[in-house]
Design an enzyme around this catalytic site. Structure first.
Site, mmCIF file in Angstrom:
data_model
loop_
_atom_site.group_PDB
_atom_site.id
_atom_site.type_symbol
_atom_site.label_atom_id
_atom_site.label_comp_id
_atom_site.label_asym_id
_atom_site.label_seq_id
_atom_site.Cartn_x
_atom_site.Cartn_y
_atom_site.Cartn_z
ATOM 1 C CG LEU A 120 4.743 -6.509 -9.907
ATOM 2 C CD1 LEU A 120 3.414 -5.780 -10.055
ATOM 3 C CD2 LEU A 120 4.768 -7.742 -10.800
ATOM 4 C CE1 TYR A 156 11.544 -2.203 -0.955
ATOM 5 C CE2 TYR A 156 11.805 -3.477 1.058
ATOM 6 C CZ TYR A 156 12.268 -2.510 0.191
ATOM 7 O OH TYR A 156 13.446 -1.838 0.456
ATOM 8 C CG ASP A 205 3.658 -4.242 4.095
ATOM 9 O OD1 ASP A 205 4.215 -4.706 5.102
ATOM 10 O OD2 ASP A 205 4.096 -3.255 3.463
ATOM 11 C CE1 TYR A 258 5.899 2.279 3.284
ATOM 12 C CE2 TYR A 258 3.968 0.870 3.126
ATOM 13 C CZ TYR A 258 5.337 1.035 3.092
ATOM 14 O OH TYR A 258 6.143 -0.052 2.871
ATOM 15 C CB THR A 288 -0.934 0.016 1.226
ATOM 16 O OG1 THR A 288 -0.132 0.008 2.427
ATOM 17 C CG2 THR A 288 -1.868 -1.175 1.225
ATOM 18 C CD1 TRP A 289 5.257 4.168 0.188
ATOM 19 C CD2 TRP A 289 6.775 2.978 -0.933
ATOM 20 N NE1 TRP A 289 6.447 4.846 0.259
ATOM 21 C CE2 TRP A 289 7.402 4.139 -0.429
ATOM 22 C CE3 TRP A 289 7.530 2.076 -1.689
ATOM 23 C CZ2 TRP A 289 8.743 4.420 -0.634
ATOM 24 C CZ3 TRP A 289 8.873 2.353 -1.886
ATOM 25 C CH2 TRP A 289 9.472 3.513 -1.373
ATOM 26 C CD GLN A 337 7.822 -5.370 3.879
ATOM 27 O OE1 GLN A 337 7.822 -4.226 3.434
ATOM 28 N NE2 GLN A 337 6.843 -5.838 4.634
#
Length: 285
Positions: free
Chosen positions: A197, A194, A51, A56, A22-23, A166
């Site tokens: 992608l 994290y 997460d 954030y 959710t950054w 993480q």
């Protein structure tokens, strides 16, 4: 709910191998409803690990999640992170309580030290264990720690109770495979990836344009991004937390959870993006 591959934490708890990052979520008021709907769709599809972090958006991500998960808390595995400068004493308690308030819950399933700071591990571990005793968190872990950091952590009293580390990990950034990942496996500590992608790291950019990635995607009849996710969670001790920007995106992510790459396909990707055979600094964003 879709059936999603799972990872077993050290205490035996099963969590989905694919969660939701959710950054930057909650930063744009105009996108709030779309982001809430996306998170809720992800939960429906079995991406029940969410997460976030106090960092954030200075809490805006947690506030958004709080709106999205009303009435759904018992289905979720909620993860948040504490700033290193808050990771001890009363500051740790205050940060945790503030995160809980923003999320609209009375406990976190996992609370992480966001990165190593100046507060001694002994104090952070003692504070995390106190939060467990108080019922505010179920377990604790760390983020952005390399193998030397992890060795230091496990050398302190209670450090071995670390549930997860993480770190940045994707097909184009495989540095953790040389030392950190084997060390964590030796000590039974799963990895949470994290930027799976390839949004950042040693080799970033559009990995989906690579011919090997495109070939494997074509063989499976899926999107290249789904191959990046399937590759990331190819082992049973890695959890990936991609962020989705839309319902279609989160649906694509969820479908990647059950793609199984063949040995030949893994070899092809290894040849295109080889793991280093020497130590490299930990990639951090």
């Amino acid at each position: 709910m879709s059936s999603i591959k799972t990872v077993t934490l050290p205490d035996g708890t099963l969590v989905p191998a694919l969660g939701q990052g959710t950054w930057y979520m909650g930063d744009d008021k105009h996108r709030e409803q779309e982001e809430i709907t996306t998170l809720q769709r992800g939960i429906e599809l079995g991406l029940t690990l969410i997460d976030t972090a106090e960092m954030y958006g200075n809490g805006r991500s947690e506030l958004l999640i709080g709106k999205a998960i009303k009435g759904l808390r018992d289905k979720l595995f909620l993860v948040s992170k504490v700033y290193p400068h808050n990771a001890g004493g009363r500051n740790l308690v205050n940060s945790c309580e503030a995160s809980l308030k923003r999320l609209g819950t009375d406990y976190l399933d996992l609370y992480l030290l966001h990165w190593r700071g100046q507060i001694p591990y002994e104090e952070t571990v003692r504070g995390m264990e106190a939060l467990i005793q108080a019922g505010k968190i179920k377990r604790w872990g760390v983020s952005n720690l390399d193998d030397e950091d992890m060795q230091d952590l496990l050398s302190v009293r209670g450090g071995s109770k670390c549930a997860v580390n993480q770190v940045l990990y994707h097909l184009g950034s495989r540095g953790i495979e040389y030392e950190l990942l084997p060390w964590q496996r030796q000590h039974g500590i799963p990895t949470m990836a994290y930027c799976p992608l390839a949004q950042a790291g040693a080799l970033q950019g559009d990995l989906t344009a690579d011919s090997a990635v495109k070939q494997v995607a074509q063989e499976h009849g899926v999107d290249p991004y789904q191959i990046l996710l399937a590759w990331c969670i190819r082992h049973d001790d890695i959890i990936a937390i991609p962020k989705a920007s839309s319902v279609a995106h989160v649906e694509s992510n969820a479908n990647a959870a059950n793609i199984v790459l063949t040995a030949a396909q893994r070899d092809l990707l290894d040849q295109a993006f080889p793991a280093p055979d020497y130590p490299v600094p930990l990639d951090i964003v």
